[in-house]
Design a protein around this motif. Structure first.
Motif, PDB file in Angstrom:
ATOM      1  N   PRO A  59       0.944   1.689   6.321  1.00 41.17           N
ATOM      2  CA  PRO A  59       1.249   2.089   4.933  1.00 41.17           C
ATOM      3  C   PRO A  59       0.043   1.965   4.007  1.00 41.17           C
ATOM      4  O   PRO A  59      -0.093   2.754   3.068  1.00 41.17           O
ATOM      5  CB  PRO A  59       2.359   1.121   4.525  1.00 41.17           C
ATOM      6  CG  PRO A  59       2.872   0.530   5.771  1.00 41.17           C
ATOM      7  CD  PRO A  59       1.779   0.578   6.778  1.00 41.17           C
ATOM      8  N   GLU A  60      -0.807   0.977   4.273  1.00 43.73           N
ATOM      9  CA  GLU A  60      -1.950   0.787   3.378  1.00 43.73           C
ATOM     10  C   GLU A  60      -2.968   1.928   3.500  1.00 43.73           C
ATOM     11  O   GLU A  60      -3.797   2.128   2.612  1.00 43.73           O
ATOM     12  CB  GLU A  60      -2.635  -0.556   3.661  1.00 43.73           C
ATOM     13  CG  GLU A  60      -3.200  -0.704   5.071  1.00 43.73           C
ATOM     14  CD  GLU A  60      -2.162  -1.126   6.099  1.00 43.73           C
ATOM     15  OE1 GLU A  60      -2.537  -1.334   7.268  1.00 43.73           O
ATOM     16  OE2 GLU A  60      -0.971  -1.241   5.719  1.00 43.73           O
ATOM     17  N   MET A  61      -2.886   2.695   4.604  1.00 45.85           N
ATOM     18  CA  MET A  61      -3.821   3.793   4.799  1.00 45.85           C
ATOM     19  C   MET A  61      -3.150   5.167   4.678  1.00 45.85           C
ATOM     20  O   MET A  61      -3.844   6.180   4.672  1.00 45.85           O
ATOM     21  CB  MET A  61      -4.481   3.667   6.185  1.00 45.85           C
ATOM     22  CG  MET A  61      -5.243   2.367   6.398  1.00 45.85           C
ATOM     23  SD  MET A  61      -5.915   2.224   8.061  1.00 45.85           S
ATOM     24  CE  MET A  61      -7.008   3.628   8.113  1.00 45.85           C
ATOM     25  N   SER A  66       5.734   3.864   2.799  1.00 44.10           N
ATOM     26  CA  SER A  66       5.781   2.494   2.291  1.00 44.10           C
ATOM     27  C   SER A  66       7.014   1.808   2.854  1.00 44.10           C
ATOM     28  O   SER A  66       7.990   2.462   3.220  1.00 44.10           O
ATOM     29  CB  SER A  66       5.815   2.482   0.749  1.00 44.10           C
ATOM     30  OG  SER A  66       6.945   3.192   0.270  1.00 44.10           O
ATOM     31  N   PHE A  67       6.962   0.457   2.970  1.00 42.63           N
ATOM     32  CA  PHE A  67       8.068  -0.331   3.489  1.00 42.63           C
ATOM     33  C   PHE A  67       8.803  -0.969   2.326  1.00 42.63           C
ATOM     34  O   PHE A  67       8.192  -1.563   1.443  1.00 42.63           O
ATOM     35  CB  PHE A  67       7.576  -1.432   4.435  1.00 42.63           C
ATOM     36  CG  PHE A  67       6.912  -0.905   5.684  1.00 42.63           C
ATOM     37  CD1 PHE A  67       7.054   0.420   6.081  1.00 42.63           C
ATOM     38  CD2 PHE A  67       6.145  -1.746   6.485  1.00 42.63           C
ATOM     39  CE1 PHE A  67       6.447   0.895   7.226  1.00 42.63           C
ATOM     40  CE2 PHE A  67       5.533  -1.282   7.629  1.00 42.63           C
ATOM     41  CZ  PHE A  67       5.677   0.048   7.999  1.00 42.63           C
TER      42      PHE A  67
END
Length: 984
Positions: A59-61, A66-67
């Motif tokens: 998710p950060e990339m 997103s979680f």
């Protein structure tokens, strides 16, 4: 005082409470987010990861992902970039589990290309297929077509068909009215969006008109189609042809179509809901017109499916170190599933101490490294099931706290002493027994057994246990009791006979020393009865009674029942046999032999009699023409229970039969045997004559003979046909004609010398390849009439309006003309009107046109001569061209008042003599003469016309009036009135 409350929660690995599932998300411009659910419980709480198509999501990339807790959120999803197979992964300190794989797709519908479509040029009477060519899409699609930009979709009928498989429009026979622009409309039922194609122009070629030709089936269903159990199947079939073909459906095996079948779009679509095994077979679509017929066939195959479900699933296991584990998971379903195993989310295969055999996992010599989360996956073509369980490996010293040794034991002199010592320990502990410092002999399971106990055996015993992690001991004092009264069964169970479906009680009551507490156990055919899992068994009573109640007895309950009673000192038992009697089972190995035209020989084997002898056998048969199974006559009749063969008689020749046998005993009628192989009886000459022989009518010089055809099952052989015999009344010589068609129902004998209405004796016989059969009874039939020889007299006519004429005449004598033909001619061919009385009303005539009118009488032989032509023009009046204007309406005291401006006729128009008011519901077409009942709450449409001698004037157009109750419409002709009242 201050109190503290502590809650202790068992620590365990993750277990899914919510998993992702296959989903289709409707995607439109307003959809910005998609949520995929995942949730697991665990202690400590698990953390989550996600994979898509086997790739882990970061998710950060990846800004689209997103979680949210365990759920996956997709922002601004893209149809192609974000569809795929998703899987949720939950992990805590005890291990990892993976969710089931979920296929995520997005429903969408793109626009058609704006490129213009080519013009389609076609002749009148020819067929045409217009291609839709839908744009890229996903999700359920519905196709329609728009003609000339009309607001409503093109209506499908016997001539026009829209395939929901391809979207194409099929026109079986083009008419002049079909010329125009056609637009394909595609609607996505999930996104609720629609798109339109560019129009396809259709123009008519004027060089020629297409002639007639036989049907050509252009829309077909597959030749073989597997249909899942319980699903719905639609078959499309449409044919091109001139004249327009009719479509009919049937089953090739001759069985009637199931009643649940739906046929729509003028028979072009056949739908079978809730598909069952009996719906399987070959279905045929027949297209037919006057030029011929064509057919399409398809085999619908029943595909039996059973959704996967667990028959045996995994359970958490607490295993000692160095022990062996066998984990079984079994799923039931069709097709048969295959299995995969995972440990902490990683695939597990046979390697080292781990062995995987389908749904079984073996782990030998368990070590601490084997602890973790395990999953078994059962899957087939229709889906997958995931089961998870946790393996905890226990390593601990011996501990008696959970399984303490009994602190005292009472035993009789001369009896047997059994001392058990089973502390919890991992790995398993070594057990030692001492008495007074002396080591005692022990059994393999650690128990100490002393036979023929004496007073010298009393004393203090010590149990010791030891493994790699430590040791522990327990001490046990032993004392001897005075002799007790032995336990006896005083009311034992008795052997019984029972009938299927009954309920009964097997007693078991004991007498015993009052200081003892007896416990009861029941065994059925050597196995203990688990009352928690048996709906038919219940133990009743209490104290010194433990009776067995057997409810709704089934055949499987026959066998030996043992009541076992155990006390601290002894064990006793008693047994009884239960025989359950029921209707017989199915006879076996049915064989058909010695086949003749009307008999066969049957031989079968004995089936189970279920403890009640078979008294008789009943034979049943079915044919392609019978409704289900029917009892047939046999020799002997009935068949006694000790005889295993019979001759079936009175069968029809040349008919396919199946047979089955049913056994009967004193309890009831048993199950039927498996059907025999289908056989066909031998052929023979026909035995059944045609019925309902009649005739009459036809043209002059004809004798028409008709009858009901003999059903196929009574034709007795091949090459079946009819022999038609007739002779003049009083003659001894028969005239015969042979018809070779088994479907013939009519014969016409033509001879110009036949006198009208002459009496003939007629009979119809039958024949086949074996010879002739019987004739029907003789009936009298009249030859055809002679056409009328006179014309109607005193013919006169009058003009009613500019478009209507009434004609009157006197009938011909003796009533020989039952029907009158009125011919009216302008300059070319005559128009004809048929009536059965002495007046005729001619309407829709052209104004300012002179008509020639002639009347003819007609009977079944044909028309007679016409009357002299009568010349009469319709009234040459021009109807008012101006409609009533400024129409107003008011509702007062349950009446409607209408007001309008008077119509002034122009100089060349007829004077206004009154007004015609017509009322109808919005949903119905009202007759201008007959009253119409309209449902409550329907709106009304009112129109007003001026009346004149020339006919009705121009309509005012519809005026909408909202109505709240039932109104009966009438036609009102108003003169000098300017309002209409209607009660409702």
């Amino acid at each position: 005082t201050q109190c503290w409350v502590f809650k202790m929660y068992t620590r365990h690995g993750p277990v899914f409470t919510q998993e992702p599932s296959d989903s289709v998300f409707p995607l439109s411009s307003d959809d910005k987010q998609v949520f995929i659910n995942c949730k697991a419980k665990g202690n400590p709480p698990p953390h989550y990861r996600w994979k898509v198509d086997g790739r882990e999501i970061q998710p950060e990339m990846e800004s689209h992902y997103s979680f949210v807790e365990g759920n996956l959120l997709i922002n601004n999803p893209h149809v192609f970039n974000h569809g795929g197979v998703y899987q949720c992964i939950a992990t805590n300190t005890f291990g990892t589990v993976v969710s089931r794989e979920a296929k995520v797709q997005f429903a969408f519908l793109q626009n058609f290309s704006r490129k213009s479509r080519n013009t389609v040029s076609v002749r009148e009477g020819q067929a045409v297929v217009l291609l839709c060519g839908p744009p890229p899409h996903y999700g359920e699609i519905k196709y329609s077509w728009v003609f000339n930009s009309q607001r409503s979709f093109l209506q499908q009928d016997a001539r026009r068909f829209v395939s929901q498989r391809t979207g194409n429009l099929y026109i079986a026979k083009v008419e002049r009215s079909d010329e125009g622009n056609y637009t394909c409309a595609v609607r996505n039922m999930m996104t609720n969006t629609s798109v339109l194609s560019s129009p396809t122009p259709v123009v008519l070629r004027r060089d020629a008109v297409m002639g007639e030709y036989e049907p050509k089936i252009d829309v077909r269903f597959p030749e073989t189609l597997r249909v899942f159990k319980g699903s719905s199947v639609k078959l499309e079939c449409f044919a091109l042809g001139n004249p327009v073909p009719s479509i009919s459906w049937r089953r090739a095996d001759g069985n009637p179509l199931p009643g649940k079948i739906k046929i729509n779009h003028s028979s072009g679509v056949l739908e079978i809901p809730y598909f069952r095994p009996e719906d399987a077979g070959v279905y045929e679509c027949v297209a037919q017109n006057s030029r011929g017929r064509n057919a399409a066939r398809g085999h619908l195959m029943f595909f039996d499916v059973e959704h996967l479900h667990w028959a045996q699933t995994l359970k958490d296991a607490h295993m000692s170190i160095d022990t062996n584990l066998q984990w079984d998971c079994k799923a039931a379903g069709k097709p048969r599933p295959t299995y995969r195993w995972f440990k902490n989310g990683n695939p597990l295969t046979s390697q080292g101490r781990h062995r995987v055999e389908s749904g079984t996992l073996y782990i030998s010599r368990i070590s601490l490294s084997d602890a973790g989360m395990y999953q078994c996956v059962a899957e087939n073509d229709l889906g997958a099931l995931y089961a998870s369980a946790e393996l905890k490996v226990v390593a601990s010293p011996p501990d008696f706290s959970q399984r303490p040794v009994r602190k005292s034991t009472v035993v009789q002199k001369g009896g047997e002493l059994l001392l058990e010592c089973r502390p919890s320990a991992s790995p398993r502990a070594l057990i030692f027994w001492w008495r007074g410092g002396q080591l005692q002999t022990i059994t393999e399971d650690g128990s100490l057994r002393i036979a023929n106990v004496t007073q010298a055996d009393a004393g203090r015993y010590t149990c010791g246990a030891r493994n790699h992690f430590g040791s522990s001991i327990e001490r046990l004092p032993i004392s001897l009791s005075p002799p007790a009264e032995p336990t006896k069964i005083i009311v034992p169970p008795l052997s019984l006979d029972a009938t299927l479906g009954q309920s009964l009680v097997l007693p078991c009551e004991v007498s015993s020393d009052l200081s003892l507490s007896p416990s009861f156990k029941w065994f059925f055919n050597g196995k203990p009865i688990d009352f928690s899992r048996q709906e038919h068994f219940e133990m009743i009573g209490g104290g010194f009674a433990g009776d067995l109640m057997v409810r709704n007895i089934q055949l499987k309950h026959s066998g030996k029942y043992v009541c076992m009673v155990h006390t601290e000192l002894d064990t006793v038992s008693a047994a009884a046999d239960l025989i359950v009697r029921g209707p017989p089972g199915a006879p076996e190995s049915l064989v058909v032999s010695d086949i003749t035209d009307s008999t066969v020989q049957l031989l079968w084997g004995v089936g189970p009699d279920h403890h009640s002898p078979v008294t008789t056998y009943m034979v049943q048969a079915r044919t392609p023409f019978s409704i289900g199974w029917q009892s047939v006559r046999t020799v002997p009749d009935p068949v006694p229970g000790h005889i295993l063969h019979a001759t079936v008689k009175d069968l029809s020749p040349w008919v396919e039969y199946e047979f089955r046998v049913v056994a009967i005993n004193s309890v009831g009628i048993g199950e039927p045997s498996m059907p025999s192989k289908q056989i066909r009886t031998k052929s023979d000459a026909p035995k059944v004559a045609p019925v309902s022989v009649s005739g009459g009518g036809g043209a002059r010089g004809e004798l028409v003979i008709a009858w009901e055809p003999v059903p196929e099952e009574q034709q007795s052989g091949e090459d079946f046909g009819y022999i038609v015999a007739f002779r003049p009344f009083g003659s001894s010589t028969w005239i015969q004609s042979v018809l070779t068609s088994p479907d013939a129902t009519r014969y016409i004998y033509r001879n110009d010398s036949l006198l009208p209405l002459s009496q003939y004796e007629v009979r119809v016989g039958v024949f086949n390849s074996h010879g002739e059969g019987p004739f029907s009874r003789t009936v009298t039939v009249l030859s055809a009439e002679e056409e009328p020889s006179e014309a109607p007299s005193r013919v006169w006519a009058r003009s009613v309006s500019s478009s209507e004429i009434e004609v009157f005449w006197e009938p011909i004598p003796n009533g020989s003309g039952t029907e009158k033909i009125i011919e009216g001619s302008e300059m070319k061919d005559a128009d004809r009107v048929r009536v059965t009385n002495t007046t005729a009303h001619l309407s829709a005539l052209k104004a300012s046109t002179v008509y020639l009118i002639s009347v003819k009488a007609q009977n079944s032989a044909g028309p007679g001569p016409g009357s002299p032509a009568l010349t009469l023009p319709p009234k040459n009046h021009v109807t008012p061209s101006q409609p009533p204007g400024n129409i107003e309406w008011n509702l007062t005291n349950s009446k409607i008042f209408l007001n309008w401006e008077h119509v002034k006729a122009l100089e060349n128009e007829s004077e206004v003599t009154g007004y015609k008011v017509r009322a109808c519901s919005k949903k119905q077409i009202a007759s201008a003469v007959s009253p119409l009942h309209v449902p409550s709450g329907d709106d009304y449409l009112i129109e007003i016309k001026a009346l004149s001698e020339g006919g009705d004037g121009t309509s005012s157009g519809p005026v909408r009036i909202p109505m709240m109750s039932i109104f009966e419409q009438n036609l009102h002709t108003l003169t000098n009135n300017t309002f209409l009242t209607g009660h409702f």
